[in-house]
Design an enzyme around this catalytic site. Structure first.
Site, PDB file in Angstrom:
ATOM      1  N   ASP A 163     -10.424  38.328  22.452  1.00  0.00           N
ATOM      2  CA  ASP A 163      -8.687  39.053  22.522  1.00  0.00           C
ATOM      3  C   ASP A 163      -8.522  39.185  23.737  1.00  0.00           C
ATOM      4  O   ASP A 163      -9.152  39.022  24.800  1.00  0.00           O
ATOM      5  CB  ASP A 163      -8.521  40.329  21.562  1.00  0.00           C
ATOM      6  CG  ASP A 163      -7.268  40.768  21.739  1.00  0.00           C
ATOM      7  OD1 ASP A 163      -6.722  39.737  21.072  1.00  0.00           O
ATOM      8  OD2 ASP A 163      -7.272  42.136  21.579  1.00  0.00           O
ATOM      9  N   THR A 170      -4.934  41.254  25.193  1.00  0.00           N
ATOM     10  CA  THR A 170      -4.725  42.727  25.880  1.00  0.00           C
ATOM     11  C   THR A 170      -6.011  43.818  25.421  1.00  0.00           C
ATOM     12  O   THR A 170      -6.906  44.222  24.823  1.00  0.00           O
ATOM     13  CB  THR A 170      -3.461  43.245  24.728  1.00  0.00           C
ATOM     14  OG1 THR A 170      -2.731  42.270  25.119  1.00  0.00           O
ATOM     15  CG2 THR A 170      -2.879  44.979  25.524  1.00  0.00           C
TER      16      THR A 170
END
Length: 220
Positions: free
Chosen positions: A38, A40
């Site tokens: 992922d 963030t």
């Protein structure tokens, strides 16, 4: 010697705050050939910075920030925290909202002072029939710089853009390099960010495969 090696590895990992359930799981990880990240809070820090506020005609930066922080005041997403931090820095206070809705992977909607305020990406704008085409030209160069861009709309019209800098974790590129050296043939970035932003981060991290604009429920 295998059990000794496994026990030593579990012990070393524990000292680094990594808990592994047992030797079988360690061996499974050792055989992994694909790693999916992922963005963030994973490849980037969990504290993005609101770098620019771009007002459209008839709006000011502080007005847009006040509307945005009024919507995001109870949201714990990293981008919401960046909005609140910038509002604190400028001394811009939030107005009370009467209705507030969170749309996973898209943004927020609230009613503030009798107006409908939206803060989010183009998917949220599309859901609420807000035309973003007139401002896409303003957003494009920001995304090419690797910034995350959110739209701020009031009563179905975009009034400004928020551009966030994503601070890359300093050890990120080295982690990717070591994973590849350790046998991971395919390193993948899966993110809800727009394609240009995702591609810029992947380039800087040395990641070849990117899936952008992915909703949270579709990431798996």
């Amino acid at each position: 010697a295998a059990s000794t090696a496994v026990s030593a590895a579990l012990s070393v990992a524990a000292r680094r705050n990594i808990l592994i359930k047992g030797g079988r799981y360690l061996e499974e990880v050792g055989g992994t050939d694909t790693i999916c990240f992922d963005k963030t809070g994973t490849l980037t820090t969990s504290e993005p910075v609101l770098a620019r506020i771009i007002p459209l005609p008839d709006a000011t930066e502080d007005y847009i920030l006040r509307r945005a922080v009024s919507v995001e005041m109870h949201n714990h997403h990293p981008l919401a925290q960046a909005i609140k931090a910038e509002a604190d820095n400028r001394g811009v206070g939030a107005e009370a909202h009467t209705v507030c809705e969170y749309f996973l992977g898209m943004g927020m909607r609230a009613e503030v002072g009798g107006s409908e305020i939206l803060v989010g990406n183009s998917k949220l704008m599309g859901m609420h029939k807000v035309n973003v085409e007139p401002v896409r030209r303003k957003a494009a160069p920001l995304r090419r710089q690797g910034r995350t861009v959110l739209f701020v709309a009031e009563d179905k019209a975009v009034i400004g853009l928020l551009a966030f800098d994503n601070l890359i974790r300093p050890e990120g590129r080295e982690v990717v390099r070591r994973l590849r050296r350790g046998g991971a043939d395919d390193i993948v970035l899966i993110t809800g960010d727009e394609p240009n932003t995702a591609a810029d981060l992947a380039r800087r991290m040395g990641i070849a495969t990117v899936h952008a604009s992915v909703m949270p429920e579709d990431k798996a």
